[in-house]
Design an enzyme around this catalytic site. Structure first.
Site: not given
Ligand code: AGP
Length: 618
Positions: A2, A27, A76, A102-103, A491, A495, A498, A514, A613
């Site tokens: 949030c 956020r 969120w 937020n929390g 990675e 990408k 997500e 395997h 994020k």
């Molecule tokens: C990556 O594209 C994601 N947004 C997510 O996996 C992110 O890397 C993860 O939440 C960790 O975030 P941070 O690097 O801010 O700790």
């Protein structure tokens, strides 16, 4: 997660708060709301959806937008589904107090039951509505001012919070507090105005002065008055440190790109240079990093390095494992912060823990740091956001200088994290003598070429786009790589999932036999990293195995490759570099590919569904 934004001062608060919320949508973006105080009345507007949806409901009602005090929220969801009622701000039962949060209040259920027994009723399913009523109850019971009531209420709360509270019976102040979730206060000229936000981006065009509240602190913000900050637990007044902000407005705008993600992909050459500038000095044959120099003996005497992180940062950590072991010959373990913190891990004062986080706010990574510290380990942070919780919680650290990363899918954070980890590994290798001076020097020269090589690599965009067009309707994809490029396979898959919502898995290429090989048929695109270093022949064999099962092969190869070109359905060439630096190049085509597929599928590239994020809840 949030985002919180607020204003108290002499300007119209609505545009400041709403534009601020838009900058904080990274956020969370499943609902949005604002409370405006016009000098007499509070006006509440809130809705499921984005900040733009909030603007639609306030569009024609100017009275909802008028006033010089406002607090807003972009959500969120944690407790309660995203709907209008659960959106913030939340009022107390009397309607006098209003809160954005937020929390997570972990003991909200117990408090709620207690409040219900005292006659309180609740409209929403949120923990936030419980908190504002607890504050109201304390205020009534103790007959105290808002600041004191907030302080006392927070001592009863278990969990994490960043909050902003307003009281119409005392309408000249906003009270903010934090524990585990960030909050910054922008300080206007002569204290005539103050800005409140989860990070400093909402107020960057208004002031360059900010106070970052520390965990366990509460601030009473009154127009024309000095801010009073005190510790929640022991009531001690704090001398709040006003910091000068470096962030610029340009950095947080799209700068002509259609999406932040594309802008951030293209920023990588600059971001990598900014990350090594002033640290890597090839002419002098040294790497200078104060956080390492000042703690060199800890690194050199460490039994092992434990890297903790989540998501993309964890992938960068895996590359770090290869770098540290390969160059500096130090044993490394890479841990998901969320597993590490709950596993009762064996940590000693001879361990060095490196925590990697773009946001510097990830709850699990933060908790892992606290755990490691409590066991006596030295904890080093690799963060992007200056002044973030993780940057402050660690003993020492090195910032990645990627600049603000706003697209939810990490791109430049990943490559700059690898850059920092490469610098640390090289520095330790030089100090330990595990790399010869000439090899060290050669690495530095090669690293200097990387930004220019990425610049050139970005020119393949149209080619990658044409590949994206072929595979955009795939239901499942595999990403394979070995050695340094195994984390890139993970990675690449992350990408794609997500932002395009296509199922994708990353695997070490040899592991394919395997299990995953059973999935391969003519409908399965398989992205393979087959650069000319490392285990090239082995990867070529893996590619042959895929071909024999009719899988579609999209290979990332080194310029000039002929072998894989003959077998693969598509190839993407990357420039020649040291094996250790190949992840910095091989990851670029995968970023572009995911981006183009998501755009072609009409997905929300910068704000994919269900994600945020900054993951400040565990
Ligand atoms: C990556 O594209 C994601 N947004 C997510 O996996 C992110 O890397 C993860 O939440 C960790 O975030 P941070 O690097 O801010 O700790």
């Amino acid at each position: 997660m949030c985002g919180i934004a607020g204003y108290i001062g002499y300007r119209e608060a609505y545009p400041i708060v709403v534009n601020g919320l838009k900058r904080l949508e990274y956020r969370g973006y499943d609902s949005a709301g604002i409370m405006m105080y016009d000098g007499k009345k509070m006006h509440l507007s809130k809705t499921k959806g984005k900040v733009s949806d909030l603007e639609l409901i306030t569009e024609k009602e100017t009275e909802r937008k008028h006033g010089t005090i406002g607090i807003g929220h972009t959500r969120w969801a944690t407790h309660g589904v995203p709907n209008d009622t659960n959106s913030h701000p939340h009022f107390s039962q009397s309607g006098d107090l209003v809160l954005v949060h937020n929390g997570i209040i972990e003991n909200y259920d117990t408090i709620k039951k207690e409040l219900i027994s005292r006659g309180y009723t609740f409209k929403s399913d949120t923990d936030t509505e419980v908190l504002i009523n607890l504050i109201e109850e304390v205020k009534k019971k103790e007959n105290c001012k808002l600041g004191k009531a907030v302080q006392l209420a927070l001592t009863q709360v278990v969990g994490a919070y960043a909050i902003a509270v307003f009281d119409i019976t005392k309408p000249n102040e906003i009270v903010v507090a934090r524990l585990g979730s960030p909050i910054a206060i922008g300080v206007g000229k002569d204290n005539k105005e103050f800005f409140i936000a989860s990070d400093t981006s909402p107020f960057i065009e208004f002031t360059k002065k900010a106070i970052y509240l520390e965990d366990g602190e509460l601030a009473i913000i009154k127009k024309d008055k000095e801010i009073k900050v005190r510790q929640i637990k022991d009531d001690k007044l704090i001398n709040a440190d006003i910091q000068k902000l470096q962030l610029s407005l340009e950095q947080i705008e799209k700068g002509g790109y259609e999406h932040f993600m594309l802008k951030e992909i293209h920023e990588q050459p600059r971001a990598i240079v900014d990350t090594y500038r002033g640290r890597m000095l090839p002419d002098e044959g040294v790497i200078k990093m104060a956080g390492i120099d000042d703690n060199m003996s800890k690194f050199l005497n460490a039994d092992r390095i434990i890297i903790v992180a989540c998501g993309t940062s964890w992938h960068a950590g895996l590359v770090g494992e290869y770098l540290f072991e390969d160059m500096a010959r130090i044993p490394v373990e890479v841990e998901y912060a969320s597993e590490f913190r709950y596993r009762n891990p064996i940590i000693t004062s001879k361990d060095v823990v490196i925590a990697i986080s773009q946001s510097g706010e990830t709850a699990d990574t933060l908790a892992a740091i606290k755990l490691a510290k409590s066991k006596g380990a030295f904890v080093f942070g690799v963060c992007n956001v200056v002044g973030s919780s993780i940057a402050r919680e660690t003993h020492a650290g090195a910032y990645t200088h990627a600049g603000p990363e706003i697209g939810v899918a990490s791109t430049k954070a990943f490559t700059t994290q690898i850059t920092v980890l490469s610098l640390i590994a090289l520095k330790l290798a030089k100090e330990k003598g595990s790399l010869s001076t000439s090899a060290f020097q050669a690495y530095l020269q090669t690293m200097q070429l990387i930004p220019g090589q990425i610049e050139k690599l970005l020119e393949i965009d149209e080619h990658v786009k044409s590949i994206a067009a072929v595979y955009k309707n795939a239901k499942n994809c595999l990403y394979l790589g070995r050695g340094y490029n195994f984390p890139v396979a993970l990675e690449g898959a992350l990408k794609l999932k997500e932002i395009s919502y296509i199922h994708a898995e990353g695997y070490p290429a040899a592991e394919m036999k395997h299990g995953p090989i059973a999935l391969i048929d003519e409908n399965m695109p398989i992205f393979v990293i087959a650069t000319n270093k490392g285990h090239y022949e082995k990867v070529v064999s893996n590619i042959q195995e895929i071909k024999s099962r009719s899988g579609k092969i999209i290979a990332v190869v080194t310029e000039g490759d002929t072998t894989v070109k003959e077998i693969a359905d598509h190839v993407i060439e990357i420039p020649e570099t040291e094996e250790a630096f190949t992840p910095l190049l091989t990851t670029i085509p995968f970023q572009l590919l995911s981006y183009h597929i998501a755009v072609m599928l009409d997905k929300n590239v910068d704000q994919p569904r269900n994600l945020a994020k900054s993951v400040t809840v565990e």
